[in-house]
Enzyme design. Structure first.
Site, PDB file in Angstrom:
ATOM      1  N   HIS A  65       0.839  -1.201   0.000  1.00  0.00           N
ATOM      2  CA  HIS A  65       0.000   0.000   0.000  1.00  0.00           C
ATOM      3  C   HIS A  65       0.866   1.240   0.000  1.00  0.00           C
ATOM      4  O   HIS A  65       2.027   1.213   0.433  1.00  0.00           O
ATOM      5  CB  HIS A  65      -0.925   0.019   1.226  1.00  0.00           C
ATOM      6  N   CYS A 178       7.956   9.192  28.523  1.00  0.00           N
ATOM      7  CA  CYS A 178       8.186  10.229  29.532  1.00  0.00           C
ATOM      8  C   CYS A 178       9.499  10.928  29.191  1.00  0.00           C
ATOM      9  O   CYS A 178      10.243  10.472  28.328  1.00  0.00           O
ATOM     10  CB  CYS A 178       8.225   9.635  30.938  1.00  0.00           C
TER      11      CYS A 178
END
Length: 659
Positions: A65, A178
């Protein structure tokens, strides 16, 4: 718009033997249907996408794709191969090949097609029906979802559909990150996984940690019903998640309330909300639903940008700072003025080795401000912003604007790139925009602003801050220690903790007596929360559950190593008692460290840096005092809740920890 797939886009006797030949054969049908304008140009785009990651899926499926400027409308072509074609799937060749073509810029169309198809391909009844179907028109109708496949023989599918089988589980993909990419990242992932198991939800997590990240399989993302981002730095490659409902929040929410996030993801999916991503910016079809991630309020986005810069700066701080500190331990502080080891190095002299360590560390420290600026810009506008960000950071060093100059330069660079990205350009120029035009124009803009407009005022502010730190004494120093201690312990590794840490580290780039005191106070306060909870679980075991007592044993080591996150499990279970208690202890430790005049040249805490601390015994006394205060408060507040009933430790019972 025409139908996605028609009978003339189906080849039930695909004779191609390679994936390139298969793509060419199916793409040729798209050309004949007038949906692809340039066969070779489109195939080049397909090959480029295939080179990034194989598109083969388990179960004998290939899904090549791409988005291409040579595609006129979203299109899907299907081919069935008798011999099988290798698309890189772990279980072998694919006999069902789906070629997906979407126009350039049609991210939603592309992802919607891929998502819908991926979900249906997980149904053995659907794939079995395609393997058994003899009519191209019927196969196209099956793929469009216009017919429900009937049960097929066992030799045509992996199993016959079970009409009494349980419904397909709800599927979520999540990303956790984080600023340091260590504790919070993985704790949030574990928390989300545990909550998903309890809810019967299939959840796959991508942890974007300090050691890099392993991308989720595109097929897994495509099959997901919703997405959860629990992050304090910008999610990387977020366009992969377009076309899905997205719950966008901070990493601590992933740790503390994972079940709520999963429930919110379900609600967004039920409402049909989707998100779109382009040019590093995101927008949703509807409100954020209370999310607190990077796509929310400006203040939240700003924090995310800044934390992105800090997260990439931390390894330079750790490596450079520890090398410099070690050089001082070996050769004394005068080693900083030693001659270059490139000109003089004696293998048998400790002073030469100390000078070598010092000069390596100094070189690493020289990257602090450019890296900070570069990755703040990167967090705002992705890779095209790296060059102007680094350039702005280097200019900040040149004009003595320091740490503050790096912050401003990064924000300016990101803003400049985002502004340029909004300009519509001709398709022929799109290829050179991110590698040439955007870095060039943004670097000129940032350089002009830093040299001519804002650089000198920022440098003056930086010098004033340095003078203020150097002049700190008495009550002023103690007050600053209290504030830094509170910040270090409020969210235990979260944004406020990182702001205090970054403030201290910024002073190490050009160390002064005042900045070294700040470094010591911050590092000492950061050790208090885990040590205090470890001590509390030791002296009053009955106030804690068996799991908390086990965590308490680990917290001794974590606290001694300056891993503040060791207290998070306790704070998550009982925030109203634990967080105020550890904040009080951190404030005491920060104040005492500043009052005692303790100094630290290493950008890290823990017992292993004690030899590098000025006034080490008083430093340890400050930590002990803060730990004692926090422990006492935790014990008192938990004891006031109610008197615990005795219970054996091995059965996991204990006083229920209230929030």
């Amino acid at each position: 718009m025409s139908e996605l797939i028609t009978a003339d886009l189906v080849d039930l006797d695909l004779s191609a033997e390679t994936k390139d030949a298969a793509a060419r054969s199916l793409a040729g049908r798209m050309v004949e249907a007038g949906r692809v304008t340039d066969l070779d140009g489109f195939l080049a785009d397909v090959a480029a996408r295939e080179a990034q990651m194989p598109t083969g899926l388990d179960g004998g499926i290939g899904i090549p794709h791409c988005r291409s400027e040579h595609v006129t409308e979203p299109t899907l072509a299907f081919g069935r191969s008798a011999g099988g074609i290798d698309f890189g799937a772990p279980d072998g060749p694919a006999d069902l090949v789906f070629l997906i073509a979407a126009p350039a810029g049609a991210d939603d169309d592309h992802l919607t097609i891929l998502s819908g198809l991926a979900r249906r391909l997980m149904d053995p009844g659907f794939t079995g029906a395609l393997r058994a179907e003899a009519d191209p028109g019927a196969a196209a109708a099956l793929i469009r979802g216009e017919e429900v496949p009937a049960a097929v023989p066992e030799d045509s599918a992996t199993r016959t559909p079970d009409t009494d089988a349980a419904p397909e589980p709800f599927r979520i993909v999540a990303v956790t990150s984080c600023p340091t990419g260590i504790a919070h990242t993985y704790m949030a992932a574990e928390s989300l996984e545990a909550a998903a198991r309890a809810e019967g939800v299939v959840l796959d997590v991508e942890t974007q940690g300090s050691a890099g990240f392993e991308r989720l399989d595109p097929a897994v993302i495509a099959a997901a019903d919703a997405v959860i981002w629990a992050h304090d730095v910008d999610v990387r490659e977020k366009a992969r998640f377009g076309g899905k409902p997205v719950v966008d929040t901070g990493v601590k929410a992933g740790i503390n309330r994972p079940a709520e996030l999963i429930a919110e993801a379900r609600r967004k999916a039920e409402r049909g909300e989707i998100s779109r991503f382009a040019d590093g910016r995101d927008e949703a079809d509807s409100g954020t639903g209370g999310s607190a991630g990077a796509s929310g309020h400006f203040g939240v986005r700003l924090r995310t940008y800044l934390m992105s810069g800090v997260s990439y700066m931390v390894p330079f701080v750790a490596a450079g700072g520890l090398l410099i500190a070690l050089s001082f331990a070996i050769g004394g502080y005068e080693i900083a003025s030693a001659k270059s080891v490139a000109d003089h190095f004696a293998w048998g002299e400790a002073a030469s080795w100390a000078a070598l360590l010092n000069q390596i560390g100094t070189a690493a420290f020289g990257f602090l401000v450019p890296v900070l600026a570069g990755y703040i810009a990167y967090g705002m506008a992705d890779r095209p912003a790296l060059v102007p960000g680094f350039v702005g950071g280097a200019i900040a060093l040149t004009i003595d604007a320091g740490f503050l100059g790096g912050l401003v330069a990064g924000l300016l660079a990101g803003a400049a790139v985002m502004a340029i990205q909004r300009v519509k350009v001709h398709p022929t120029l799109r290829g050179i925009m991110p590698v040439l035009v955007i870095p060039l124009l943004a670097s000129i803009a940032v350089g002009f602003l830093m040299f001519i407009v804002v650089g000198k005022p920022i440098a003056s502010l930086q010098n004033a801050l340095t003078d203020w730190l150097n002049g700190l004494s008495g009550s002023n120093a103690v007050i600053l220690g209290v504030v830094l201690g509170l910040m270090m312990c409020f969210d235990m590794g979260g944004p406020l903790n990182k702001v205090a840490y970054a403030f201290a580290v910024g002073g190490l780039a050009d160390p002064t007596p005042g900045s070294l005191k700040v470094m010591a106070a911050v590092m000492a306060a950061g050790m208090v929360p885990p040590l205090a909870l470890a001590l509390a679980t030791t002296v009053r075991r009955g106030l804690f559950t068996a799991t908390e007592r086990e965590n308490g044993r680990a917290a001794w080591v974590l606290g001694a190593s300056f891993i503040t996150e060791g207290a998070i499990p306790f704070a998550a279970a009982d925030p109203l008692r634990v967080i105020p208690s550890v904040m009080a202890g951190g404030a005491v430790t920060g104040a005492l460290s500043m009052a005692f005049g303790c100094t630290l040249r290493a950008p890290h805490g823990g017992v292993f840096v004690v030899p590098l601390i000025g006034e080490p015994f008083l430093y340890l006394l400050a930590i002990a005092a803060g730990t004692a205060v926090s422990t006492a408060l935790v014990v008192v507040l938990k004891g006031m809740r109610r008197t615990p009933a005795p219970a054996p430790a091995e059965d996991g019972s204990g006083v229920t920890v209230a929030a």
